[in-house]
Write an enzyme that holds these catalytic residues in place. Structure first.
Site, PDB file in Angstrom:
ATOM      1  N   ASP A   1      -6.400   1.464   8.766  1.00 30.38           N
ATOM      2  CA  ASP A   1      -4.583   2.353   8.458  1.00 30.38           C
ATOM      3  C   ASP A   1      -5.318   3.524   9.166  1.00 30.38           C
ATOM      4  O   ASP A   1      -6.106   4.450   8.893  1.00 30.38           O
ATOM      5  CB  ASP A   1      -3.634   1.877   7.335  1.00 30.38           C
ATOM      6  CG  ASP A   1      -4.847   2.213   6.263  1.00 30.38           C
ATOM      7  OD1 ASP A   1      -5.251   3.015   5.856  1.00 30.38           O
ATOM      8  OD2 ASP A   1      -4.661   1.777   4.760  1.00 30.38           O
TER       9      ASP A   1
ATOM     10  N   ARG B   1      -3.337  -5.001   8.378  1.00 30.04           N
ATOM     11  CA  ARG B   1      -4.178  -3.926   8.573  1.00 30.04           C
ATOM     12  C   ARG B   1      -5.668  -4.662   9.674  1.00 30.04           C
ATOM     13  O   ARG B   1      -6.088  -4.425  10.375  1.00 30.04           O
ATOM     14  CB  ARG B   1      -5.114  -3.075   7.764  1.00 30.04           C
ATOM     15  CG  ARG B   1      -4.328  -2.220   6.714  1.00 30.04           C
ATOM     16  CD  ARG B   1      -4.438  -1.468   5.968  1.00 30.04           C
ATOM     17  NE  ARG B   1      -5.371  -1.877   5.039  1.00 30.04           N
ATOM     18  CZ  ARG B   1      -5.778  -2.450   3.634  1.00 30.04           C
ATOM     19  NH1 ARG B   1      -7.619  -1.534   4.001  1.00 30.04           N
ATOM     20  NH2 ARG B   1      -5.842  -2.835   3.127  1.00 30.04           N
TER      21      ARG B   1
ATOM     22  N   ASP C   1       1.035  -0.949   0.205  1.00 29.37           N
ATOM     23  CA  ASP C   1       0.067   0.267  -0.319  1.00 29.37           C
ATOM     24  C   ASP C   1       0.918   1.243  -0.081  1.00 29.37           C
ATOM     25  O   ASP C   1       1.742   1.357   0.593  1.00 29.37           O
ATOM     26  CB  ASP C   1      -1.264  -0.209   1.244  1.00 29.37           C
ATOM     27  CG  ASP C   1      -2.070  -0.784   1.351  1.00 29.37           C
ATOM     28  OD1 ASP C   1      -2.701  -1.331   0.035  1.00 29.37           O
ATOM     29  OD2 ASP C   1      -2.358  -0.846   2.402  1.00 29.37           O
TER      30      ASP C   1
ATOM     31  N   TYR D   1       7.162  -8.027   8.318  1.00 29.70           N
ATOM     32  CA  TYR D   1       6.820  -6.626   8.896  1.00 29.70           C
ATOM     33  C   TYR D   1       7.209  -6.322   9.905  1.00 29.70           C
ATOM     34  O   TYR D   1       7.556  -6.893  10.491  1.00 29.70           O
ATOM     35  CB  TYR D   1       5.339  -6.408   8.459  1.00 29.70           C
ATOM     36  CG  TYR D   1       4.202  -7.125   7.173  1.00 29.70           C
ATOM     37  CD1 TYR D   1       4.711  -6.465   5.528  1.00 29.70           C
ATOM     38  CD2 TYR D   1       4.306  -8.078   6.471  1.00 29.70           C
ATOM     39  CE1 TYR D   1       4.143  -6.616   5.034  1.00 29.70           C
ATOM     40  CE2 TYR D   1       3.673  -9.066   5.649  1.00 29.70           C
ATOM     41  CZ  TYR D   1       3.524  -8.110   4.853  1.00 29.70           C
ATOM     42  OH  TYR D   1       2.859  -7.787   3.230  1.00 29.70           O
TER      43      TYR D   1
END
Length: 297
Positions: free
Chosen positions: A84, A176, A42, A70
């Protein structure tokens, strides 16, 4: 004019840029047209974006199933439309006093094989339409939970209303959604406030080039950053072919009488190097699956 080159570029994508926009800039830097990525990030997220150029686009599909790692920052007490930091605030709630033990108890429920409901703002389709298109019209639809696996979920830090996590997960995992569900588990709601991908199996961010640095290079130097296509397939067994066998394979012919290889996909090499992917039957027979344009003379 630069010669035709194929390879894999490990790009450190900056925040604020879509994956497609980053790909477009990388294509310009390398002076190449045929390219694709192996899993989007994203605009909110930074980090490792694996890009395939030229013939290397043929291995892109084999990278989609790899695990990802991540570093995620979660803001507690605030839920948003998109789960988010880009979405409008839906609700704010006070953050309870949470010690590390309480956070660890909550995290324990998200490790291993879990069921996860994708966010409405996602590229998944419903009746041929992207969910985010429905969401932008104010529509909310039921989304079936999907099975994903969170291999590692580590609390790195906690300060005020922010929690930093390291997550290693299977494909299809929405960080998310993980942030959203963790907030509900803690009783205060939450959203993903920052995200950085550090590993996309088998590649690591330590080997990536910064986009700004890439754009400052000339095309030859930028192409020198490409990794050979077979670096995406090192988990597969390798079979060395002689010149005659290689020529037959590149003509699409099936081989028999090879030294036995385990049943499944294999990497194929001619004396000149990597030429593609084959399917072994485990009994000495080999069928070409995905071949690369190479010169054997």
């Amino acid at each position: 004019m630069l010669p035709l080159v194929s390879g894999i570029l490990l790009l450190d994508k900056p925040v604020g840029l879509s994956s497609n926009a980053a790909l477009g800039r990388a294509k310009h830097a390398l002076g190449m047209r045929k390219a694709g990525h192996t899993g989007t990030l994203d605009p909110l997220a930074s980090g490792l974006l694996v890009l395939c150029f030229g013939e290397a686009t043929k291995v892109a599909g084999y990278l989609l199933d790899g695990d990802k790692t991540y570093r995620a920052e979660v803001r507690l007490g605030v839920t948003t439309e998109t789960d988010d930091a880009e979405g409008a605030v839906v609700e704010s709630r006070p953050v309870p006093v949470l010690d590390e033990e309480a956070v660890e108890r909550a995290l324990a429920g998200f490790r291993g094989a879990i069921e996860q409901v994708p966010p409405m703002y996602s590229a998944l389709k419903r009746d041929g339409e992207r969910l985010y298109q429905l969401a932008r019209r104010g529509e909310t639809v039921e989304r079936p939970a999907r099975a994903v696996t969170v291999h590692d979920l580590v609390l790195l830090s906690r300060k005020d209303d922010r929690i930093e996590l390291r997550v290693r997960c299977s494909k299809g995992t929405y960080i998310r959604s993980l942030a959203r569900d963790l907030g509900e588990q803690l009783g205060c709601g939450a959203h993903l406030s920052a995200l950085r991908r550090t590993h996309s199996e088998p590649f690591d961010i330590a080997d990536a080039v910064d986009l700004e640095a890439l754009l400052a290079m000339d095309s030859a130097d930028a192409r020198a950053r490409l990794k050979p296509p077979d670096q995406a397939l090192l988990q597969l067994p390798a079979i060395e072919l002689d010149p005659d066998q290689a020529a037959r394979v590149l003509n699409g012919q099936r081989l028999a009488g090879l030294a036995t290889a385990a049943e499944g996909l294999v990497r194929l090499y001619a004396p000149q190097g990597f030429i593609g992917i084959g399917q072994s039957d485990g009994r000495g027979a080999l069928q070409p699956k995905r071949l690369f344009r190479v010169a054997l003379d």
